[in-house]
Design a protein around this motif. Structure first.
Motif, PDB file in Angstrom:
ATOM      1  N   LEU A   1       4.578  11.304  -8.008  1.00  0.00           N
ATOM      2  CA  LEU A   1       5.586  11.368  -9.319  1.00  0.00           C
ATOM      3  C   LEU A   1       5.323  12.759  -9.776  1.00  0.00           C
ATOM      4  CD1 LEU A   1       7.034   9.601 -11.231  1.00  0.00           C
ATOM      5  CD2 LEU A   1       5.187   9.573 -12.808  1.00  0.00           C
ATOM      6  N   CYS A   2       6.490  13.570  -9.456  1.00  0.00           N
ATOM      7  CA  CYS A   2       6.486  15.127  -9.535  1.00  0.00           C
ATOM      8  C   CYS A   2       7.266  15.471 -10.466  1.00  0.00           C
ATOM      9  CB  CYS A   2       6.928  15.589  -8.142  1.00  0.00           C
ATOM     10  SG  CYS A   2       7.107  17.419  -8.218  1.00  0.00           S
TER      11      CYS A   2
ATOM     12  N   PHE B   1       4.579  -3.474  -8.126  1.00  0.00           N
ATOM     13  CA  PHE B   1       3.706  -2.624  -7.757  1.00  0.00           C
ATOM     14  C   PHE B   1       2.311  -3.322  -7.577  1.00  0.00           C
ATOM     15  CE2 PHE B   1       4.547   2.026  -8.826  1.00  0.00           C
ATOM     16  CZ  PHE B   1       5.994   2.058  -8.550  1.00  0.00           C
TER      17      PHE B   1
ATOM     18  N   SER C   1       0.315  -3.766  -4.162  1.00  0.00           N
ATOM     19  CA  SER C   1      -0.811  -2.595  -4.257  1.00  0.00           C
ATOM     20  C   SER C   1      -0.215  -1.127  -4.263  1.00  0.00           C
ATOM     21  CB  SER C   1      -1.907  -3.097  -2.957  1.00  0.00           C
ATOM     22  OG  SER C   1      -2.528  -4.486  -3.234  1.00  0.00           O
ATOM     23  N   VAL C   2       0.822  -1.000  -4.780  1.00  0.00           N
ATOM     24  CA  VAL C   2       1.326   0.418  -4.695  1.00  0.00           C
ATOM     25  C   VAL C   2       0.393   1.349  -5.778  1.00  0.00           C
ATOM     26  CG1 VAL C   2       3.110   1.804  -5.708  1.00  0.00           C
ATOM     27  CG2 VAL C   2       3.834  -0.447  -4.497  1.00  0.00           C
ATOM     28  N   LEU C   3       0.237   2.703  -5.118  1.00  0.00           N
ATOM     29  CA  LEU C   3      -0.395   3.597  -5.820  1.00  0.00           C
ATOM     30  C   LEU C   3       0.580   4.544  -6.677  1.00  0.00           C
ATOM     31  CD1 LEU C   3      -3.557   5.712  -5.369  1.00  0.00           C
ATOM     32  CD2 LEU C   3      -1.432   6.855  -5.310  1.00  0.00           C
ATOM     33  N   LEU C   4       0.602   5.018  -7.858  1.00  0.00           N
ATOM     34  CA  LEU C   4       1.567   5.734  -8.209  1.00  0.00           C
ATOM     35  C   LEU C   4       0.403   6.967  -8.991  1.00  0.00           C
ATOM     36  CD1 LEU C   4       4.810   5.384 -10.256  1.00  0.00           C
ATOM     37  CD2 LEU C   4       2.793   6.509 -11.447  1.00  0.00           C
ATOM     38  N   LYS C   5       0.799   8.299  -8.856  1.00  0.00           N
ATOM     39  CA  LYS C   5       0.163   9.263  -9.560  1.00  0.00           C
ATOM     40  C   LYS C   5       1.136  10.233 -10.071  1.00  0.00           C
ATOM     41  CE  LYS C   5      -4.020  11.786  -9.783  1.00  0.00           C
ATOM     42  NZ  LYS C   5      -3.571  12.195 -11.194  1.00  0.00           N
ATOM     43  N   GLY C   6       0.876  10.809 -11.339  1.00  0.00           N
ATOM     44  CA  GLY C   6       1.771  11.839 -11.698  1.00  0.00           C
ATOM     45  C   GLY C   6       0.827  13.034 -11.397  1.00  0.00           C
ATOM     46  N   PHE C   7       1.624  14.173 -11.215  1.00  0.00           N
ATOM     47  CA  PHE C   7       0.778  15.307 -11.320  1.00  0.00           C
ATOM     48  C   PHE C   7       1.396  16.474 -11.299  1.00  0.00           C
ATOM     49  CE2 PHE C   7       2.325  17.641  -7.250  1.00  0.00           C
ATOM     50  CZ  PHE C   7       3.367  16.683  -6.831  1.00  0.00           C
TER      51      PHE C   7
ATOM     52  N   HIS D   1       0.756  -1.169   0.037  1.00  0.00           N
ATOM     53  CA  HIS D   1       0.063   0.084  -0.097  1.00  0.00           C
ATOM     54  C   HIS D   1       0.941   1.250   0.041  1.00  0.00           C
ATOM     55  CE1 HIS D   1      -3.871  -1.618  -0.230  1.00  0.00           C
ATOM     56  NE2 HIS D   1      -4.087  -2.055   1.052  1.00  0.00           N
TER      57      HIS D   1
END
Lengths: 335, 335
Positions: free
Chosen positions: B244-245, B266, B270-276, B239
């Motif tokens: 991702l910056c 991942f 259960s990894v979450l990755l989010k570019g933003f 988790h």
């Protein structure tokens, strides 16, 4: 009633693809029950790609299968004897049971199913773990909105088929990627997919996807990984969501494969990606089973099963998942 | 008041690292104002890694800089003349202005700042875009909980420094990855990081991370990408969240680099990755500026600036970001 219990044990942890040396076939006595236990005779056994992970002892989200113990999988079966107040002889139940004729298990690990409501095998796919996997991955992570484009890899697998149909229910354009013309015809003609790509015969998956997804890709439900995902990633829209459900292309890898780095794309498009396993949603299973059963009874969810006869054929049916043999849910009929 | 306006134009879109041919230095007249416009004389210019993306015309989240037009960046400056009712001569303002002595811009694009409350340059970092980037990426995507381990790459950059300090405010163990002993000493001694890794002198980043993160990694704030991220990914907990910056390791790539595939990891965890990008949070800026300003005034957020004098040195200051020159926020003093 046979007097012996056939079991398939994990003899050796496989390196790469499982083979004969992975398994040990034995006959043993039918187990005696302790208090609260139930003796279940298996009727159908489900083989699923995630089981490959449990054959290894690498750190993972699921505990590894024990060496020299029976492999386990989703089973529907009949209660032969019960020491648990909730179950009676003759009940139809489902649970995670041995690859065997009989399993003795604590009743708290079983769920009763009503054989009059739907074919009992659906508890192993559409309204069981694969269905719930599709449901939560697509709706919780993918969050598809009407008019968006959803791409599903492993589209003709047990999970993929449900994903595409739920996406259609939600009003999306659905594009499936699968490995045969027969599978793709089924997805379009029977399940209502808008377009499909045969990754085994398509030279340029990216180009094929581009044509199938004129408005780009908003949601990607990934069962596969590898080059198929590379192609999808390059076409993701701003704020796209990736539900990472499986990486079947890599389960038998013996070393880490290299691939093109894609995180710059994820950054540029504010993409969300989330790996998940269905057990992350344990506290919401009821909601999922309710919706899936409703859609099933309304005819909005269709399914296809591929049934192999005989416990002894379970290892090969399992391997078939990686060869891409199966159109629909792979089951093994035990009795 | 000088009678001419120096500007730096984008002469050519760079392939790989920008060089002399990228820029064109010109002198032009000070612009005349249209209605609602404000003439701002720049005092400080901010150079930031994301600008590299705007120099290209590849599809991206930000519109490319126009060829033969001035480059633009965060500026604090003084209002020289105003045709906008909200601004008066002498006001201190910030906005996205030209790499130039003077910019004429619609007043709606400017924000007034109070020079008595904090040094005006902080509007370009701690309480400006880099601070907001750290704030939303860490808190909205990373969701750090007390006692968790947060790893920050590019830890000594303008964003990274704020990330680590907010993570400390939230009660986390904070591990920074930066490229010099001087930077790392600063992170530990001044900003309170628990541990740091010098990626330029460490043979085995994964091993160093393992030692610095005995309980694994729960949150990764990534400014960098590449091999540093590969090492972090292999140590993510169940988790874990990845904000991702930036992918500064790749902004000057001319082709897609290959790297180890990590999505199986991942999936297993259960990894979450989010570019933003910070502009995803435009409707929450007020909340961010409020908290950041409060922490700044309470002494909980420290900062360091690296100021180069002279507009003509802006291109080199910008390149320094990729060479890893900067400890803290890189600014160019124009006047």
């Amino acid at each position: 009633m046979v007097s012996k219990n056939r079991q398939i044990l994990l003899a050796k942890r496989p390196q790469g693809m499982p083979d004969e040396s992975t398994y040990n076939f034995i006959e043993t006595d039918i187990p005696e029950l302790n208090s609260n236990e139930v003796l279940v005779q298996a009727q159908y056994l489900s083989v699923d790609p995630y089981m490959r992970g449990r054959m290894s002892d690498a750190k993972s989200y699921v505990t590894p299968f024990e060496l020299n113990e029976p492999l386990k999988g989703g089973v529907v079966g009949t209660v032969i004897e019960s020491m648990h107040p909730k179950f009676q002889q003759g009940d139809t139940v489902t649970g995670l049971l041995d690859w065997a004729d009989y399993t003795a298990i604590d009743g708290s690990q079983l769920r009763k199913i009503n054989p009059d409501k739907a074919p009992i095998t659906t508890a192993l796919h559409v309204s069981g773990m694969p269905g719930l996997t599709a449901y939560f991955g697509l709706l919780d992570i993918g969050q598809p909105k009407e008019g968006e484009t959803v791409v599903v890899s492993g589209a003709a697998g047990a999970v993929g088929m449900v994903v595409g149909q739920i996406a259609k229910i939600k009003g999306c354009r659905v594009v499936g990627i699968a490995g045969s013309e027969e599978k793709n015809r089924y997805l379009v003609n029977e399940l209502g997919y808008d377009a499909t790509i045969n990754y085994k015969t398509t030279d340029n998956i990216r180009q094929a996807l581009k044509e199938a997804c004129p408005n780009g890709i908003d949601v990607y439900f990934d069962n596969v990984g590898g080059e198929i995902s590379d192609a999808v990633f390059s076409l993701l829209n701003f704020h796209a969501r990736v539900a990472l459900c499986g990486q079947i292309a890599h389960y038998n890898d013996t070393e880490v494969e290299m691939g093109p780095r894609f995180l710059t794309t994820f950054l540029k498009h504010s993409v969300l990606l989330k790996g998940f396993i269905v057990s992350n949603y344990t506290n919401r299973y009821e909601e999922g089973v309710r919706d899936l059963s409703k859609w099933l009874s309304e005819g909005k969810l269709k399914y296809k099963e591929n049934i192999v006869e005989g416990l002894e054929n379970a290892p090969d049916a399992f391997l078939g998942l990686f060869r891409g043999d199966n159109l629909g849910k792979q089951l093994v009929k035990i009795r």
